[in-house]
Design a protein around this motif. Structure first.
Motif, PDB file in Angstrom:
ATOM      1  N   TRP A  88       0.820  -1.213   0.000  1.00 55.77           N
ATOM      2  CA  TRP A  88       0.000   0.000   0.000  1.00 55.77           C
ATOM      3  C   TRP A  88       0.854   1.264   0.000  1.00 55.77           C
ATOM      4  O   TRP A  88       0.488   2.257  -0.624  1.00 55.77           O
ATOM      5  N   TRP A  89       2.009   1.243   0.688  1.00 55.67           N
ATOM      6  CA  TRP A  89       2.835   2.449   0.753  1.00 55.67           C
ATOM      7  C   TRP A  89       3.443   2.763  -0.611  1.00 55.67           C
ATOM      8  O   TRP A  89       3.547   3.927  -1.005  1.00 55.67           O
ATOM      9  N   LYS A  90       3.816   1.715  -1.329  1.00 56.12           N
ATOM     10  CA  LYS A  90       4.344   1.932  -2.675  1.00 56.12           C
ATOM     11  C   LYS A  90       3.228   2.413  -3.602  1.00 56.12           C
ATOM     12  O   LYS A  90       3.420   3.335  -4.403  1.00 56.12           O
ATOM     13  N   GLY A  91       2.048   1.803  -3.457  1.00 57.55           N
ATOM     14  CA  GLY A  91       0.902   2.246  -4.256  1.00 57.55           C
ATOM     15  C   GLY A  91       0.530   3.683  -3.964  1.00 57.55           C
ATOM     16  O   GLY A  91       0.159   4.435  -4.871  1.00 57.55           O
ATOM     17  N   SER A  92       0.653   4.093  -2.703  1.00 56.76           N
ATOM     18  CA  SER A  92       0.319   5.469  -2.332  1.00 56.76           C
ATOM     19  C   SER A  92       1.258   6.469  -2.995  1.00 56.76           C
ATOM     20  O   SER A  92       0.822   7.511  -3.505  1.00 56.76           O
ATOM     21  N   LEU A  93       2.557   6.170  -2.979  1.00 56.12           N
ATOM     22  CA  LEU A  93       3.528   7.073  -3.596  1.00 56.12           C
ATOM     23  C   LEU A  93       3.350   7.130  -5.110  1.00 56.12           C
ATOM     24  O   LEU A  93       3.455   8.197  -5.724  1.00 56.12           O
ATOM     25  N   ILE A  94       3.049   5.978  -5.715  1.00 57.61           N
ATOM     26  CA  ILE A  94       2.812   5.958  -7.164  1.00 57.61           C
ATOM     27  C   ILE A  94       1.538   6.722  -7.501  1.00 57.61           C
ATOM     28  O   ILE A  94       1.504   7.516  -8.439  1.00 57.61           O
ATOM     29  N   GLN A  95       0.479   6.494  -6.705  1.00 56.21           N
ATOM     30  CA  GLN A  95      -0.776   7.205  -6.929  1.00 56.21           C
ATOM     31  C   GLN A  95      -0.571   8.712  -6.800  1.00 56.21           C
ATOM     32  O   GLN A  95      -1.086   9.488  -7.618  1.00 56.21           O
ATOM     33  N   LEU A  96       0.174   9.128  -5.785  1.00 63.95           N
ATOM     34  CA  LEU A  96       0.431  10.559  -5.600  1.00 63.95           C
ATOM     35  C   LEU A  96       1.131  11.147  -6.807  1.00 63.95           C
ATOM     36  O   LEU A  96       0.755  12.222  -7.293  1.00 63.95           O
ATOM     37  N   LEU A  97       2.137  10.450  -7.308  1.00 63.26           N
ATOM     38  CA  LEU A  97       2.873  10.964  -8.461  1.00 63.26           C
ATOM     39  C   LEU A  97       2.006  10.930  -9.715  1.00 63.26           C
ATOM     40  O   LEU A  97       2.069  11.840 -10.552  1.00 63.26           O
ATOM     41  N   ASN A  98       1.194   9.875  -9.858  1.00 63.87           N
ATOM     42  CA  ASN A  98       0.290   9.780 -11.008  1.00 63.87           C
ATOM     43  C   ASN A  98      -0.661  10.966 -11.074  1.00 63.87           C
ATOM     44  O   ASN A  98      -0.879  11.558 -12.126  1.00 63.87           O
ATOM     45  N   ILE A  99      -1.261  11.301  -9.928  1.00 56.66           N
ATOM     46  CA  ILE A  99      -2.312  12.324  -9.927  1.00 56.66           C
ATOM     47  C   ILE A  99      -1.756  13.729  -9.766  1.00 56.66           C
ATOM     48  O   ILE A  99      -2.447  14.710 -10.071  1.00 56.66           O
ATOM     49  N   ALA A 127       8.603  10.542  -3.388  1.00 56.32           N
ATOM     50  CA  ALA A 127       9.281  11.059  -2.199  1.00 56.32           C
ATOM     51  C   ALA A 127       9.918  12.415  -2.483  1.00 56.32           C
ATOM     52  O   ALA A 127       9.914  13.309  -1.626  1.00 56.32           O
ATOM     53  N   ILE A 128      10.463  12.596  -3.697  1.00 58.35           N
ATOM     54  CA  ILE A 128      11.048  13.886  -4.086  1.00 58.35           C
ATOM     55  C   ILE A 128       9.983  14.970  -4.099  1.00 58.35           C
ATOM     56  O   ILE A 128      10.205  16.097  -3.627  1.00 58.35           O
ATOM     57  N   LEU A 129       8.793  14.638  -4.632  1.00 60.90           N
ATOM     58  CA  LEU A 129       7.688  15.602  -4.672  1.00 60.90           C
ATOM     59  C   LEU A 129       7.311  16.049  -3.262  1.00 60.90           C
ATOM     60  O   LEU A 129       7.133  17.251  -2.998  1.00 60.90           O
ATOM     61  N   ILE A 130       7.197  15.083  -2.343  1.00 57.46           N
ATOM     62  CA  ILE A 130       6.842  15.410  -0.955  1.00 57.46           C
ATOM     63  C   ILE A 130       7.946  16.234  -0.300  1.00 57.46           C
ATOM     64  O   ILE A 130       7.681  17.244   0.364  1.00 57.46           O
ATOM     65  N   PHE A 131       9.208  15.816  -0.483  1.00 59.10           N
ATOM     66  CA  PHE A 131      10.337  16.527   0.118  1.00 59.10           C
ATOM     67  C   PHE A 131      10.419  17.960  -0.398  1.00 59.10           C
ATOM     68  O   PHE A 131      10.684  18.894   0.371  1.00 59.10           O
ATOM     69  N   MET A 132      10.181  18.137  -1.683  1.00 58.72           N
ATOM     70  CA  MET A 132      10.220  19.465  -2.295  1.00 58.72           C
ATOM     71  C   MET A 132       9.181  20.377  -1.662  1.00 58.72           C
ATOM     72  O   MET A 132       9.475  21.513  -1.277  1.00 58.72           O
ATOM     73  N   ALA A 133       7.949  19.880  -1.508  1.00 55.93           N
ATOM     74  CA  ALA A 133       6.871  20.701  -0.955  1.00 55.93           C
ATOM     75  C   ALA A 133       7.106  20.996   0.520  1.00 55.93           C
ATOM     76  O   ALA A 133       6.954  22.145   0.971  1.00 55.93           O
TER      77      ALA A 133
END
Length: 477
Positions: free
Chosen positions: A50-61, A190-196
């Protein structure tokens, strides 16, 4: 400052509380095998954590959506915070949860197929065209920008960069989901989250003061908040593009209870990212007039670059470049993949003797070629329609969820109320916007209200009809 911090807290509380309400109303069963196991094919149906799916989903959307859209929405002032919070909790995250969970419930079906199940075949045919066109436009739009930056930073030409990016798109669309997307997307997420988070922390620690809530419209050109803000900030509040992406991850979930963390949770995370960039946009340049000037000089990418470098130094510059290049590409590739999945489903109905890799390759070519051609020309006039089309797709998905809940005797208002709100948005916008009918604002409001009422009457009749059917069934039994 307090308005911004309160908005972040409300999004977190919204996830903790309202996501559980939505999950309970939808109804889950972890004993039922998910499509990842029931239809495992080593290509699209592959179990992932689920954690990998969450990060992929976040980047997808997400990609650059919650960054660029939030910066443009910041021109309206702190009222943007209200839309991001309310839109995300009660509309966007609900939309994403239902688009993912309905797909999971129906063996990983794509968005148009779900629409057909609950809103009928004519609507499915219409949405098939609209959603595939939307994704082709998104892939084209999210290729040209990175290609231009690559050509400026390296010896490569713009066309050469386009070819390289589309070469990657083909690999991402044709390889199993766990081979490329499953391995590199969690890193980019993770880069997207770290950047924000870095920008948000630096902003709070700087001398810049994030403005508190005011209901005044601070847009330098005095553009109306309704319905323009709701279309300007889509990613981060509600976006129909997400409903085309959620089935990708729905085919990888190990159990149904993961859906709340993956679909609802990723949307809340995107909302927080949008809040951070909206706050940075309306604060860093001394107000909305300053932001307007910065946008005129360098566009959203220039604003991101200036904010990142000024607040974070060299690290900020690296993050800005990574963001402007990587994030849109990782949205474009899943746009190609999901449109390939939709076209594959259509081809399986029309081409009886083409199976396996052959039909996947044909579908990939069908969606990649027009996206490639659009990315090499001035498609600005087409891109103007993406915002409205995106919110139209979101509205249809919410109505799909509402009908699902209605016919299953569940509390349908969690979908039908935001669906009605978004109906008002898209109906009013198309009449008022320059890319629509460019009508007078008051007339646009009247016409938008009229067509919204028409849809409301349609839905009330659905409720009454369902109630009568239930009464007849009760009497018969």
């Amino acid at each position: 400052m307090m308005t911004f911090l309160l908005a972040v807290v409300l999004l977190i509380v919204g996830y903790i509380v309202y996501s559980k309400v939505v999950e309970r109303i939808f109804g889950i069963n972890d004993q039922q095998p998910t499509p990842a196991y029931a239809k495992g094919d080593g290509m699209d149906y592959v179990p992932m954590s689920w954690w990998k799916g969450s990060l992929i989903q976040l980047l997808n959307i997400a990609g650059l959506g919650p960054i660029f859209g939030a910066i443009l929405g910041a021109l309206y002032g702190p009222v943007a915070f209200i839309w991001i919070v309310i839109g995300c909790i009660f509309a966007g995250a609900v939309h994403d949860y239902f688009s993912g969970m309905l797909s999971l419930k129906h063996n990983g079906e794509q968005y148009p197929s779900l629409v057909g199940r609950y809103l009928g075949k004519p609507m499915q045919a219409f949405i098939n065209i609209v959603s595939i066109l939307l994704m082709i436009l998104v892939a084209a739009a999210f290729t040209a920008g990175p290609a231009q930056l690559i050509s400026e930073l390296t010896p490569l030409s713009f066309i050469a960069a386009i070819f390289i990016i589309f070469g990657y798109f083909l690999m991402a669309a044709l390889f199993p989901v766990n081979k490329i997307i499953g391995k590199i997307y969690p890193i980019f997420g993770a880069i997207l989250i770290f950047m924000a988070v870095s920008v948000g922390a630096a902003l709070l620690l700087s001398s810049h003061q994030v403005p508190n809530l005011t209901y005044a419209n601070l847009h330098p050109e005095n553009l109306p908040v309704w319905p323009l803000l709701m279309v300007t900030i889509s990613c981060g509040a509600i976006s129909g593009f997400h409903s085309t992406q959620s089935p990708i991850i729905a085919r990888t979930l190990k159990k149904q209870s993961d859906g709340r963390k993956v679909f609802y949770g990723a949307m809340i995370a995107e909302g927080i990212i949008a809040l951070i960039w909206a706050a940075a946009g309306m604060t860093f340049f001394g107000g909305t007039d300053g932001l307007q000037g910065a946008l005129a000089a360098g566009g959203p990418a220039g604003v991101v670059n200036e904010i990142s470098i000024s607040l974070l130094g060299t690290l900020g510059g690296i993050l800005a470049i990574l963001g402007v290049i990587i994030l849109p590409i990782t949205t474009g590739d899943t746009a190609i993949r999901s449109s390939r999945m939709m076209v594959t489903a259509l081809l399986k109905k029309g081409i009886k003797h083409t199976k396996g890799k052959g039909i996947i390759i044909i579908a990939t070519i069908i969606v990649t070629v027009p996206a490639f051609l659009l990315s090499t020309i001035d498609y600005t006039f087409l891109w103007r329609y993406v915002g409205w089309t995106n919110q139209l797709v979101a509205t249809v998905m919410l109505w799909t969820g509402a009908i699902y809940l209605l016919i299953n005797n569940k509390f349908h208002w969690i979908c039908s109320v935001p669906a009605m709100f978004m109906t008002g948005v898209v109906c009013t916008y198309i009449f008022y916007a320059p890319e629509g009918f460019n009508m007078d604002y008051t007339l646009s409001m009247i016409l938008g209200a009229f067509f919204t009422i028409v849809i409301a009457v349609w839905y009330v009749r659905k409720i009454i009809s369902h109630s009568k059917d239930q009464n007849r069934f009760s009497k018969a039994s």
